[in-house]
Write a protein that holds these residues in place. Structure first.
Motif, PDB file in Angstrom:
ATOM      1  N   GLU A   1      54.854  59.653  29.250  1.00 46.77           N
ATOM      2  CA  GLU A   1      54.522  58.762  28.136  1.00 46.77           C
ATOM      3  C   GLU A   1      53.084  59.000  27.693  1.00 46.77           C
ATOM      4  O   GLU A   1      52.304  59.666  28.378  1.00 46.77           O
ATOM      5  CB  GLU A   1      54.712  57.294  28.546  1.00 46.77           C
ATOM      6  CG  GLU A   1      53.970  56.903  29.797  1.00 46.77           C
ATOM      7  CD  GLU A   1      54.576  55.680  30.480  1.00 46.77           C
ATOM      8  OE1 GLU A   1      55.622  55.196  30.030  1.00 46.77           O
ATOM      9  OE2 GLU A   1      53.996  55.224  31.477  1.00 46.77           O
ATOM     10  N   LYS A   2      52.761  58.443  26.527  1.00 46.72           N
ATOM     11  CA  LYS A   2      51.425  58.606  25.951  1.00 46.72           C
ATOM     12  C   LYS A   2      50.998  57.295  25.312  1.00 46.72           C
ATOM     13  O   LYS A   2      51.810  56.604  24.683  1.00 46.72           O
ATOM     14  CB  LYS A   2      51.440  59.703  24.886  1.00 46.72           C
ATOM     15  CG  LYS A   2      50.107  59.922  24.193  1.00 46.72           C
ATOM     16  CD  LYS A   2      50.239  60.809  22.977  1.00 46.72           C
ATOM     17  CE  LYS A   2      50.780  60.036  21.788  1.00 46.72           C
ATOM     18  NZ  LYS A   2      50.780  60.844  20.543  1.00 46.72           N
ATOM     19  N   ILE A   3      49.733  56.947  25.468  1.00 48.36           N
ATOM     20  CA  ILE A   3      49.159  55.819  24.739  1.00 48.36           C
ATOM     21  C   ILE A   3      48.153  56.376  23.729  1.00 48.36           C
ATOM     22  O   ILE A   3      47.183  57.036  24.115  1.00 48.36           O
ATOM     23  CB  ILE A   3      48.461  54.808  25.665  1.00 48.36           C
ATOM     24  CG1 ILE A   3      49.467  54.136  26.591  1.00 48.36           C
ATOM     25  CG2 ILE A   3      47.728  53.750  24.845  1.00 48.36           C
ATOM     26  CD1 ILE A   3      48.869  53.112  27.542  1.00 48.36           C
ATOM     27  N   ALA A   4      48.427  56.124  22.453  1.00 50.08           N
ATOM     28  CA  ALA A   4      47.453  56.447  21.410  1.00 50.08           C
ATOM     29  C   ALA A   4      46.455  55.291  21.366  1.00 50.08           C
ATOM     30  O   ALA A   4      46.761  54.210  20.863  1.00 50.08           O
ATOM     31  CB  ALA A   4      48.157  56.604  20.061  1.00 50.08           C
ATOM     32  N   VAL A   5      45.284  55.502  21.921  1.00 45.33           N
ATOM     33  CA  VAL A   5      44.343  54.403  22.179  1.00 45.33           C
ATOM     34  C   VAL A   5      43.738  53.874  20.881  1.00 45.33           C
ATOM     35  O   VAL A   5      43.130  54.617  20.113  1.00 45.33           O
ATOM     36  CB  VAL A   5      43.228  54.862  23.138  1.00 45.33           C
ATOM     37  CG1 VAL A   5      42.219  53.738  23.357  1.00 45.33           C
ATOM     38  CG2 VAL A   5      43.827  55.302  24.468  1.00 45.33           C
ATOM     39  N   TYR A   6      43.928  52.571  20.649  1.00 48.97           N
ATOM     40  CA  TYR A   6      43.314  51.878  19.514  1.00 48.97           C
ATOM     41  C   TYR A   6      42.042  51.149  19.935  1.00 48.97           C
ATOM     42  O   TYR A   6      41.071  51.076  19.172  1.00 48.97           O
ATOM     43  CB  TYR A   6      44.283  50.844  18.930  1.00 48.97           C
ATOM     44  CG  TYR A   6      45.551  51.399  18.339  1.00 48.97           C
ATOM     45  CD1 TYR A   6      45.676  52.735  17.972  1.00 48.97           C
ATOM     46  CD2 TYR A   6      46.653  50.578  18.133  1.00 48.97           C
ATOM     47  CE1 TYR A   6      46.845  53.237  17.434  1.00 48.97           C
ATOM     48  CE2 TYR A   6      47.829  51.060  17.588  1.00 48.97           C
ATOM     49  CZ  TYR A   6      47.933  52.396  17.241  1.00 48.97           C
ATOM     50  OH  TYR A   6      49.092  52.882  16.708  1.00 48.97           O
ATOM     51  N   VAL A   7      42.072  50.579  21.139  1.00 48.83           N
ATOM     52  CA  VAL A   7      40.968  49.738  21.612  1.00 48.83           C
ATOM     53  C   VAL A   7      40.705  50.051  23.077  1.00 48.83           C
ATOM     54  O   VAL A   7      41.647  50.297  23.842  1.00 48.83           O
ATOM     55  CB  VAL A   7      41.323  48.234  21.470  1.00 48.83           C
ATOM     56  CG1 VAL A   7      40.261  47.363  22.130  1.00 48.83           C
ATOM     57  CG2 VAL A   7      41.491  47.847  20.009  1.00 48.83           C
ATOM     58  N   GLU A   8      39.446  50.054  23.475  1.00 48.05           N
ATOM     59  CA  GLU A   8      39.107  50.182  24.889  1.00 48.05           C
ATOM     60  C   GLU A   8      37.946  49.247  25.212  1.00 48.05           C
ATOM     61  O   GLU A   8      37.138  48.900  24.344  1.00 48.05           O
ATOM     62  CB  GLU A   8      38.763  51.620  25.260  1.00 48.05           C
ATOM     63  CG  GLU A   8      37.667  52.272  24.471  1.00 48.05           C
ATOM     64  CD  GLU A   8      37.485  53.721  24.906  1.00 48.05           C
ATOM     65  OE1 GLU A   8      37.028  53.940  26.044  1.00 48.05           O
ATOM     66  OE2 GLU A   8      37.806  54.612  24.113  1.00 48.05           O
TER      67      GLU A   8
ATOM     68  N   GLY B   1      38.779  51.506  35.948  1.00 52.70           N
ATOM     69  CA  GLY B   1      37.997  50.351  35.565  1.00 52.70           C
ATOM     70  C   GLY B   1      37.844  50.148  34.072  1.00 52.70           C
ATOM     71  O   GLY B   1      37.187  49.202  33.623  1.00 52.70           O
ATOM     72  N   ARG B   2      38.443  51.012  33.260  1.00 48.59           N
ATOM     73  CA  ARG B   2      38.362  50.904  31.794  1.00 48.59           C
ATOM     74  C   ARG B   2      39.732  50.465  31.273  1.00 48.59           C
ATOM     75  O   ARG B   2      40.754  51.044  31.631  1.00 48.59           O
ATOM     76  CB  ARG B   2      37.974  52.265  31.207  1.00 48.59           C
ATOM     77  CG  ARG B   2      37.831  52.261  29.686  1.00 48.59           C
ATOM     78  CD  ARG B   2      37.235  53.603  29.245  1.00 48.59           C
ATOM     79  NE  ARG B   2      38.106  54.712  29.612  1.00 48.59           N
ATOM     80  CZ  ARG B   2      38.991  55.285  28.779  1.00 48.59           C
ATOM     81  NH1 ARG B   2      39.116  54.843  27.547  1.00 48.59           N
ATOM     82  NH2 ARG B   2      39.725  56.295  29.177  1.00 48.59           N
ATOM     83  N   TRP B   3      39.751  49.451  30.424  1.00 44.95           N
ATOM     84  CA  TRP B   3      40.993  48.941  29.866  1.00 44.95           C
ATOM     85  C   TRP B   3      41.247  49.568  28.498  1.00 44.95           C
ATOM     86  O   TRP B   3      40.324  49.665  27.677  1.00 44.95           O
ATOM     87  CB  TRP B   3      40.939  47.416  29.732  1.00 44.95           C
ATOM     88  CG  TRP B   3      40.968  46.721  31.058  1.00 44.95           C
ATOM     89  CD1 TRP B   3      39.898  46.415  31.847  1.00 44.95           C
ATOM     90  CD2 TRP B   3      42.130  46.273  31.749  1.00 44.95           C
ATOM     91  NE1 TRP B   3      40.316  45.802  32.997  1.00 44.95           N
ATOM     92  CE2 TRP B   3      41.696  45.690  32.968  1.00 44.95           C
ATOM     93  CE3 TRP B   3      43.499  46.287  31.481  1.00 44.95           C
ATOM     94  CZ2 TRP B   3      42.572  45.139  33.891  1.00 44.95           C
ATOM     95  CZ3 TRP B   3      44.376  45.743  32.389  1.00 44.95           C
ATOM     96  CH2 TRP B   3      43.918  45.178  33.583  1.00 44.95           C
ATOM     97  N   VAL B   4      42.488  49.999  28.271  1.00 44.88           N
ATOM     98  CA  VAL B   4      42.839  50.591  26.981  1.00 44.88           C
ATOM     99  C   VAL B   4      44.093  49.917  26.428  1.00 44.88           C
ATOM    100  O   VAL B   4      44.948  49.444  27.179  1.00 44.88           O
ATOM    101  CB  VAL B   4      43.068  52.117  27.079  1.00 44.88           C
ATOM    102  CG1 VAL B   4      41.817  52.834  27.545  1.00 44.88           C
ATOM    103  CG2 VAL B   4      44.244  52.437  27.998  1.00 44.88           C
ATOM    104  N   PHE B   5      44.168  49.898  25.100  1.00 41.07           N
ATOM    105  CA  PHE B   5      45.320  49.324  24.399  1.00 41.07           C
ATOM    106  C   PHE B   5      45.663  50.240  23.238  1.00 41.07           C
ATOM    107  O   PHE B   5      44.771  50.729  22.524  1.00 41.07           O
ATOM    108  CB  PHE B   5      44.982  47.924  23.872  1.00 41.07           C
ATOM    109  CG  PHE B   5      45.995  47.376  22.896  1.00 41.07           C
ATOM    110  CD1 PHE B   5      47.124  46.700  23.337  1.00 41.07           C
ATOM    111  CD2 PHE B   5      45.825  47.555  21.523  1.00 41.07           C
ATOM    112  CE1 PHE B   5      48.061  46.201  22.434  1.00 41.07           C
ATOM    113  CE2 PHE B   5      46.752  47.052  20.614  1.00 41.07           C
ATOM    114  CZ  PHE B   5      47.881  46.381  21.075  1.00 41.07           C
ATOM    115  N   GLY B   6      46.954  50.501  23.039  1.00 38.27           N
ATOM    116  CA  GLY B   6      47.357  51.322  21.905  1.00 38.27           C
ATOM    117  C   GLY B   6      48.858  51.472  21.843  1.00 38.27           C
ATOM    118  O   GLY B   6      49.597  50.904  22.657  1.00 38.27           O
TER     119      GLY B   6
END
Length: 288
Positions: free
Chosen positions: A30-37, A108-113
């Motif tokens: 799978e892949k997350i296209a990161v919008y926010v970190e 330790g880094r949070w990502v959303f996408g």
């Protein structure tokens, strides 16, 4: 991994600015296209609050748990998904969402996408009408095509020993501009039928590799190796010399050492890997 992203690593995940859909490879999940970190989950909530999902699409939020010892529990994951989902503006559908959003904690880094999952396209291609006992598996064939053509834009490819068409089907399913040819007239009707069975089409011609005159960016060659296809050294040399003459890049699949012949015909090895199945080993050699 090296061909797609320019490096490899032992970890089961990587971060890259290069956009590759996970369905391209049998080895990507799978892949997350990161919008926010962000540095904290609280900061992430602040950044995604009010994020607008298009009215025409339903959505769901999924927490992606890395395969590590510090995994969050099922309850913790569901709580994060629920809280994130409530912060977004749009229509939730937990069963059949049109869009999935992923949340992940990486070092330790949070990502959303947007989350894209891999579809096992290669697995479906196992069900082709015509099979050949010594052909590459669809999984290995797809990997070989990706090694040969990581970015298909503007790339012309030939499989001049295409056999039953396993490599052709995988390449065509990824939108790669590829043609095929083979010296064996008996196999080509099955090759064409296999390609058409999955809704693809390309030129497949009866031709010896030594008679190919058009030039290509890449040639993919699965060297004959069964008992009925034992080639004398001179013929192997002629095949590989022809490959060098018709393509800038040559990717060779072989079960026997070819280093001396490759050096003699002027093909330089720039990368290589090994595909193993039980005691059977194939080399995948990238040459320029």
């Amino acid at each position: 991994m090296r061909m797609f992203f320019g490096f490899d690593k032992a970890s089961k995940y990587l971060a890259s600015p290069i956009n590759v859909h996970p369905s391209r490879s049998p080895f990507m999940k799978e892949k997350i296209a990161v919008y926010v970190e962000s540095k904290s989950i609280e900061e992430l909530w602040t950044k995604i609050k009010g994020f607008e999902v298009p009215e025409t699409k339903t959505y769901k939020v999924v927490f992606v748990n890395l395969d590590k010892g510090d995994k969050l529990s099922f309850k913790e994951r569901r709580n994060i998904e629920r809280q994130a989902g409530l912060l977004l503006n749009g229509r939730v559908d937990l069963k059949e969402p049109m869009v999935e959003f992923g949340i992940m904690n990486v070092n330790g880094r949070w990502v959303f996408g947007e989350l894209e999952r891999s579809e096992a396209v290669w697995y479906k291609h196992q069900m082709k009408p015509h099979q050949y006992s010594t052909a590459l598996s669809t999984r290995v064939a797809r990997a070989v095509v990706n090694i040969a053509v990581p970015n298909p834009i503007g790339v012309k490819v030939i499989d001049p020993c295409c056999g039953i068409g396993t490599v052709l089907v995988e390449a065509l399913s990824m939108g790669i501009d590829i043609v095929g040819s083979d010296i064996n007239f008996q196999v080509l009707p099955g090759t064409r039928e296999n390609i058409a069975y999955f809704g693809f089409h390309t030129d497949v011609t009866l031709c010896d590799i030594r008679d190919v005159t058009e030039f290509y960016n890449v040639a993919i060659i699965d060297m004959p190796y069964n008992l009925c296809s034992v080639l004398p050294t001179e013929e192997k040399m002629e095949m590989l010399q022809s490959a060098r003459n018709i393509a800038d890049k040559v990717v060779i699949v072989t079960v026997e050492p070819l280093e001396e012949i490759l050096e003699e015909v002027g093909l330089h090895i720039v990368d290589r890997c090994v595909a193993k199945k039980s005691s059977f080993t194939r080399q995948v050699i990238v040459c320029t």
